[in-house]
Design a protein around this motif. Structure first.
Motif, PDB file in Angstrom:
ATOM      1  N   ASP A  17     -71.828 -69.257-127.843  1.00 37.54           N
ATOM      2  CA  ASP A  17     -71.897 -69.675-129.242  1.00 37.54           C
ATOM      3  C   ASP A  17     -73.005 -70.730-129.349  1.00 37.54           C
ATOM      4  O   ASP A  17     -72.858 -71.834-128.834  1.00 37.54           O
ATOM      5  CB  ASP A  17     -70.536 -70.265-129.643  1.00 37.54           C
ATOM      6  N   ALA A  18     -74.097 -70.336-129.974  1.00 34.74           N
ATOM      7  CA  ALA A  18     -75.274 -71.224-130.007  1.00 34.74           C
ATOM      8  C   ALA A  18     -75.357 -71.991-131.330  1.00 34.74           C
ATOM      9  O   ALA A  18     -76.442 -72.360-131.777  1.00 34.74           O
ATOM     10  CB  ALA A  18     -76.537 -70.406-129.771  1.00 34.74           C
ATOM     11  N   SER A  19     -74.208 -72.278-131.956  1.00 34.38           N
ATOM     12  CA  SER A  19     -74.253 -72.896-133.293  1.00 34.38           C
ATOM     13  C   SER A  19     -74.903 -74.280-133.289  1.00 34.38           C
ATOM     14  O   SER A  19     -75.392 -74.733-134.323  1.00 34.38           O
ATOM     15  CB  SER A  19     -72.860 -72.945-133.908  1.00 34.38           C
ATOM     16  N   ILE A  20     -74.949 -74.947-132.147  1.00 34.09           N
ATOM     17  CA  ILE A  20     -75.603 -76.266-132.087  1.00 34.09           C
ATOM     18  C   ILE A  20     -77.063 -76.154-132.518  1.00 34.09           C
ATOM     19  O   ILE A  20     -77.636 -77.104-133.066  1.00 34.09           O
ATOM     20  CB  ILE A  20     -75.499 -76.847-130.645  1.00 34.09           C
ATOM     21  N   GLU A  21     -77.666 -74.971-132.278  1.00 32.84           N
ATOM     22  CA  GLU A  21     -79.103 -74.830-132.570  1.00 32.84           C
ATOM     23  C   GLU A  21     -79.393 -74.854-134.069  1.00 32.84           C
ATOM     24  O   GLU A  21     -80.515 -75.100-134.486  1.00 32.84           O
ATOM     25  CB  GLU A  21     -79.640 -73.539-131.935  1.00 32.84           C
ATOM     26  N   GLU A  22     -78.337 -74.602-134.899  1.00 32.62           N
ATOM     27  CA  GLU A  22     -78.535 -74.702-136.350  1.00 32.62           C
ATOM     28  C   GLU A  22     -78.508 -76.157-136.806  1.00 32.62           C
ATOM     29  O   GLU A  22     -78.912 -76.489-137.912  1.00 32.62           O
ATOM     30  CB  GLU A  22     -77.433 -73.923-137.085  1.00 32.62           C
ATOM     31  N   ILE A  23     -78.015 -77.039-135.938  1.00 34.87           N
ATOM     32  CA  ILE A  23     -77.867 -78.451-136.327  1.00 34.87           C
ATOM     33  C   ILE A  23     -78.946 -79.315-135.671  1.00 34.87           C
ATOM     34  O   ILE A  23     -79.501 -80.208-136.294  1.00 34.87           O
ATOM     35  CB  ILE A  23     -76.461 -78.954-135.899  1.00 34.87           C
ATOM     36  N   ILE A  24     -79.224 -79.025-134.401  1.00 33.43           N
ATOM     37  CA  ILE A  24     -80.215 -79.827-133.666  1.00 33.43           C
ATOM     38  C   ILE A  24     -81.283 -78.878-133.126  1.00 33.43           C
ATOM     39  O   ILE A  24     -80.979 -77.967-132.356  1.00 33.43           O
ATOM     40  CB  ILE A  24     -79.543 -80.605-132.522  1.00 33.43           C
ATOM     41  N   THR A  25     -82.522 -79.102-133.553  1.00 28.22           N
ATOM     42  CA  THR A  25     -83.610 -78.234-133.098  1.00 28.22           C
ATOM     43  C   THR A  25     -84.316 -78.894-131.924  1.00 28.22           C
ATOM     44  O   THR A  25     -84.763 -80.029-132.031  1.00 28.22           O
ATOM     45  CB  THR A  25     -84.628 -78.036-134.243  1.00 28.22           C
ATOM     46  N   LEU A  26     -84.373 -78.178-130.816  1.00 27.94           N
ATOM     47  CA  LEU A  26     -85.029 -78.704-129.613  1.00 27.94           C
ATOM     48  C   LEU A  26     -86.035 -77.691-129.128  1.00 27.94           C
ATOM     49  O   LEU A  26     -85.787 -76.484-129.190  1.00 27.94           O
ATOM     50  CB  LEU A  26     -84.018 -78.843-128.473  1.00 27.94           C
ATOM     51  N   ASP A  27     -87.138 -78.192-128.598  1.00 34.25           N
ATOM     52  CA  ASP A  27     -88.054 -77.318-127.889  1.00 34.25           C
ATOM     53  C   ASP A  27     -87.548 -77.335-126.444  1.00 34.25           C
ATOM     54  O   ASP A  27     -87.852 -78.251-125.677  1.00 34.25           O
ATOM     55  CB  ASP A  27     -89.468 -77.910-128.007  1.00 34.25           C
ATOM     56  N   LYS A  28     -86.729 -76.338-126.086  1.00 31.09           N
ATOM     57  CA  LYS A  28     -85.980 -76.438-124.826  1.00 31.09           C
ATOM     58  C   LYS A  28     -86.874 -76.329-123.593  1.00 31.09           C
ATOM     59  O   LYS A  28     -87.836 -75.562-123.576  1.00 31.09           O
ATOM     60  CB  LYS A  28     -84.925 -75.350-124.782  1.00 31.09           C
ATOM     61  N   THR A  29     -86.498 -77.077-122.577  1.00 30.44           N
ATOM     62  CA  THR A  29     -87.267 -77.133-121.334  1.00 30.44           C
ATOM     63  C   THR A  29     -86.931 -75.928-120.459  1.00 30.44           C
ATOM     64  O   THR A  29     -85.748 -75.641-120.232  1.00 30.44           O
ATOM     65  CB  THR A  29     -86.876 -78.420-120.569  1.00 30.44           C
TER      66      THR A  29
END
Ligand code: NAP
Length: 296
Positions: free
Chosen positions: A268-280
């Motif tokens: 469940d990747a719902s965090i990505e709708e709240i916090i946008t990160l350029d993931k490492t």
């Protein structure tokens, strides 16, 4: 905000504390022994042992508390100790009127197949959720960084074993995440009040098997490694050779290895709708861990 960090001296805590300062928060760091901790400038330190409730006195005016405590190093009784520590924390946080708790737990599907370590991480989550304080949980798989016990096992296996017998768990899927990204999520949820009361799964940009992780780490170290499949090797047997080859204490390596049978990927990747990160990427995270290790 005024923020308490339990586990401030640990692998994750020692990266989170300066990041919170940089983000402009007042930080109170908790440790069992303040004489062994050199905090960054401007950080208040309190002593407290979560297994000794009478030693706990949380300051007033805490807007949020991070829960980054575990006691794997104590051996077989870690689940019991971690449950009691979480219960004592809940009581202390309720008494001090803490507004929010933010917990970094473990990924993995709940169920009988879950290892003792991952079950214990989920039990701690349930205990922390039983108090009056709103809980935000971030669940992560292996965190890649200098100081991570689980990553140290990967690194030393690759460094020290030219030929590796490959147990079944080498094909288990995992979604490793860089320590910088974990810290960004931990600071990010503090600044997003709508995350209070919710659980999120966090992971890096790639799903890898443990074999992929060993091979990529070997390539970065410039080593050639041979992996020979041995289908019958169980996690318990593997834990014996990991103990033999690495300097990670048995009490820590064994529960971690026994957990390698469980896939730990984000569902469940719902965090990505709240916090946008350029993931490492995994490879960049490994390179940063090696650079930090060698003091660069
Ligand atoms: N490392 C990973 O790869 C990983 C992956 C997924 C999730 N996590 C989660 O991230 C969190 C932090 O992990 P970590 O790797 O940073 O742990 P760590 O390096 O082992 O640090 C553990 C911390 O717990 C504190 N602690 C232990 N017993 C305590 C007690 N009785 N009272 C008060 N404090 C106590 C220690 O503080 P003092 O010794 O200073 O008292 C230490 O700072 C854990 O919840 C873990 O499950 C870690």
């Amino acid at each position: 905000m005024r923020v308490l960090v339990t586990g401030a001296t640990g692998f994750v805590g020692s990266e989170l504390v300066p990041a919170l300062r940089e983000a402009g928060h007042d930080v109170v760091a908790m440790t069992r022994d303040a004489s062994t901790y050199a905090p960054p400038d401007g950080v208040d330190v309190i002593e407290g042992d979560l297994l000794e409730p009478e030693s706990l006195s949380l300051p007033d005016g805490i807007d949020a508390a991070y829960y980054l405590v575990h006691s794997l190093e104590t051996g077989d009784s870690f689940a019991d100790r971690d449950r009691r520590a979480a219960e004592n924390f809940v009581e202390a946080a309720d008494a001090a009127d803490v507004d929010r708790t933010i917990y970094l737990g473990g990924l993995g599907e709940a169920g009988d197949e879950l290892s003792e370590h991952l079950k214990s991480r989920q039990e701690v989550e349930a205990v922390l959720d039983s108090g009056d304080v709103d809980l935000t949980t971030l669940r992560a798989a292996i965190i890649v960084g200098d100081g991570s016990a689980s990553f140290r096992m990967v690194r030393q296996l690759v460094d020290r074993l030219p030929v590796m017998i490959a147990p079944r768990w080498l094909h288990t899927e995992c979604q490793p995440i860089a320590i910088d990204d974990v810290v960004a999520y931990l600071v990010g949820v503090l600044e997003r009040p709508e995350t209070a009361g919710n659980t999120y799964e966090i992971g890096g940009p790639e799903i890898l098997t443990y074999r992929d992780m060993l091979e990529k780490t070997a390539a970065i170290l410039g080593k050639r490694r041979y992996i020979i499949p041995v289908p019958v090797l169980t996690p318990r047997l593997s834990s014996y050779w990991v103990e033999f080859v690495t300097d990670v204490p048995k009490a820590i390596s064994r529960p971690l290895i026994l957990g390698l049978k469980n896939p730990v990927v984000v569902t469940d990747a719902s965090i990505e709708e709240i916090i946008t990160l350029d993931k490492t990427s995994f490879e960049d995270a490994v390179r940063r861990a090696f650079a930090s290790e060698s003091g660069e």
